[in-house]
Design a protein around this motif. Structure first.
Motif, PDB file in Angstrom:
ATOM      1  N   LYS A 166       0.863  -1.179   0.000  1.00  0.00           N
ATOM      2  CA  LYS A 166       0.000   0.000   0.000  1.00  0.00           C
ATOM      3  C   LYS A 166       0.899   1.228   0.000  1.00  0.00           C
ATOM      4  O   LYS A 166       1.564   1.518   0.983  1.00  0.00           O
ATOM      5  CB  LYS A 166      -0.907  -0.018   1.229  1.00  0.00           C
ATOM      6  CG  LYS A 166      -1.940  -1.132   1.188  1.00  0.00           C
ATOM      7  CD  LYS A 166      -2.585  -1.394   2.528  1.00  0.00           C
ATOM      8  CE  LYS A 166      -3.547  -0.349   2.930  1.00  0.00           C
ATOM      9  NZ  LYS A 166      -4.284  -0.660   4.168  1.00  0.00           N
ATOM     10  N   ILE A 217      -6.581   7.769   2.619  1.00  0.00           N
ATOM     11  CA  ILE A 217      -5.328   7.026   2.451  1.00  0.00           C
ATOM     12  C   ILE A 217      -4.349   7.292   3.594  1.00  0.00           C
ATOM     13  O   ILE A 217      -3.672   6.389   4.062  1.00  0.00           O
ATOM     14  CB  ILE A 217      -4.687   7.353   1.078  1.00  0.00           C
ATOM     15  CG1 ILE A 217      -5.406   6.555  -0.010  1.00  0.00           C
ATOM     16  CG2 ILE A 217      -3.194   7.085   1.061  1.00  0.00           C
ATOM     17  CD1 ILE A 217      -4.949   6.845  -1.417  1.00  0.00           C
ATOM     18  N   LYS A 267      -4.898   4.923   6.465  1.00  0.00           N
ATOM     19  CA  LYS A 267      -5.061   3.498   6.167  1.00  0.00           C
ATOM     20  C   LYS A 267      -3.745   2.746   6.038  1.00  0.00           C
ATOM     21  O   LYS A 267      -3.676   1.728   5.377  1.00  0.00           O
ATOM     22  CB  LYS A 267      -5.895   3.327   4.891  1.00  0.00           C
ATOM     23  CG  LYS A 267      -7.321   3.812   5.075  1.00  0.00           C
ATOM     24  CD  LYS A 267      -8.178   3.522   3.888  1.00  0.00           C
ATOM     25  CE  LYS A 267      -9.611   3.993   4.193  1.00  0.00           C
ATOM     26  NZ  LYS A 267     -10.484   3.925   3.063  1.00  0.00           N
ATOM     27  N   PHE A 326      -0.881   3.538   4.550  1.00  0.00           N
ATOM     28  CA  PHE A 326      -0.144   3.637   3.290  1.00  0.00           C
ATOM     29  C   PHE A 326       1.229   4.252   3.525  1.00  0.00           C
ATOM     30  O   PHE A 326       1.367   5.164   4.336  1.00  0.00           O
ATOM     31  CB  PHE A 326      -0.896   4.523   2.284  1.00  0.00           C
ATOM     32  CG  PHE A 326      -1.922   3.806   1.479  1.00  0.00           C
ATOM     33  CD1 PHE A 326      -1.704   3.517   0.147  1.00  0.00           C
ATOM     34  CD2 PHE A 326      -3.119   3.408   2.060  1.00  0.00           C
ATOM     35  CE1 PHE A 326      -2.663   2.856  -0.599  1.00  0.00           C
ATOM     36  CE2 PHE A 326      -4.086   2.748   1.326  1.00  0.00           C
ATOM     37  CZ  PHE A 326      -3.854   2.465  -0.014  1.00  0.00           C
ATOM     38  N   VAL A 377      -2.439  -0.425  -4.446  1.00  0.00           N
ATOM     39  CA  VAL A 377      -3.246  -1.103  -3.438  1.00  0.00           C
ATOM     40  C   VAL A 377      -3.096  -2.588  -3.741  1.00  0.00           C
ATOM     41  O   VAL A 377      -3.760  -3.125  -4.631  1.00  0.00           O
ATOM     42  CB  VAL A 377      -4.738  -0.688  -3.494  1.00  0.00           C
ATOM     43  CG1 VAL A 377      -5.525  -1.394  -2.401  1.00  0.00           C
ATOM     44  CG2 VAL A 377      -4.888   0.815  -3.380  1.00  0.00           C
ATOM     45  N   ASN A 378      -2.166  -3.223  -3.028  1.00  0.00           N
ATOM     46  CA  ASN A 378      -1.823  -4.626  -3.271  1.00  0.00           C
ATOM     47  C   ASN A 378      -1.446  -4.809  -4.737  1.00  0.00           C
ATOM     48  O   ASN A 378      -0.478  -4.223  -5.182  1.00  0.00           O
ATOM     49  CB  ASN A 378      -2.943  -5.539  -2.794  1.00  0.00           C
ATOM     50  CG  ASN A 378      -3.236  -5.311  -1.314  1.00  0.00           C
ATOM     51  OD1 ASN A 378      -2.332  -5.131  -0.523  1.00  0.00           O
ATOM     52  ND2 ASN A 378      -4.506  -5.279  -0.955  1.00  0.00           N
ATOM     53  N   LEU A 435     -10.519   3.628  -7.125  1.00  0.00           N
ATOM     54  CA  LEU A 435      -9.627   3.589  -5.976  1.00  0.00           C
ATOM     55  C   LEU A 435     -10.440   3.457  -4.690  1.00  0.00           C
ATOM     56  O   LEU A 435     -10.123   2.643  -3.822  1.00  0.00           O
ATOM     57  CB  LEU A 435      -8.740   4.835  -5.931  1.00  0.00           C
ATOM     58  CG  LEU A 435      -7.890   5.033  -4.681  1.00  0.00           C
ATOM     59  CD1 LEU A 435      -6.944   3.859  -4.462  1.00  0.00           C
ATOM     60  CD2 LEU A 435      -7.117   6.347  -4.764  1.00  0.00           C
ATOM     61  N   LEU A 479     -10.403   0.386  -1.909  1.00  0.00           N
ATOM     62  CA  LEU A 479     -10.094   0.621  -0.496  1.00  0.00           C
ATOM     63  C   LEU A 479     -11.222   0.155   0.425  1.00  0.00           C
ATOM     64  O   LEU A 479     -11.039   0.047   1.634  1.00  0.00           O
ATOM     65  CB  LEU A 479      -9.813   2.111  -0.244  1.00  0.00           C
ATOM     66  CG  LEU A 479      -8.560   2.657  -0.913  1.00  0.00           C
ATOM     67  CD1 LEU A 479      -8.487   4.165  -0.750  1.00  0.00           C
ATOM     68  CD2 LEU A 479      -7.318   1.992  -0.357  1.00  0.00           C
TER      69      LEU A 479
END
Length: 117
Positions: free
Chosen positions: A2, A22, A25, A27, A96-97, A112, A116
């Motif tokens: 991430k 983001i 989360k 990142f 994201v992965n 996006l 998420l």
């Protein structure tokens, strides 16, 4: 993985980060102005998106200043320009992965948000 590549002074990037959450989360956040992207990072972005051209921003002020719109640019040219001048990277670039999101187009940001959850 991430991670987000963004420009801290860009109001569009700031709005996307706030809108998606983001920053809350977990990142890894890389401000490309203060922490320049490496050739290896750019090559990874290219392997995820398929081309350097897809990562290249034609909105950058230097695009017109340097007369690039009148030149036929190759993939190698796009790579070199992005490495030399951070403003040529289309922002933000979000990993994201196994998914990658490039740019600030509305449909991209909606995708996006879905990724998420």
């Amino acid at each position: 993985m991430k991670k987000i590549y963004h420009l801290g002074t860009c109001t569009t990037c700031q709005a996307i980060i706030k809108e998606t959450g983001i920053d809350k989360k977990g990142f890894e956040m890389q401000d490309i102005k203060t922490d320049k992207i490496t050739a290896a990072q750019l090559d990874e972005m290219k392997s995820r998106t398929g081309s350097y051209e897809s990562l290249f921003s034609r909105r950058a002020m230097k695009y017109k200043e340097m007369g690039l719109k009148d030149k036929a640019l190759t993939e190698n040219d796009y790579r070199q320009l992005i490495l030399e001048e951070y403003t040529f990277l289309k922002r933000p670039v979000v990993f994201v992965n196994d998914q990658t999101f490039v740019g600030s187009e509305k449909k991209n940001i909606e995708a996006l948000k879905k990724a998420l959850g």
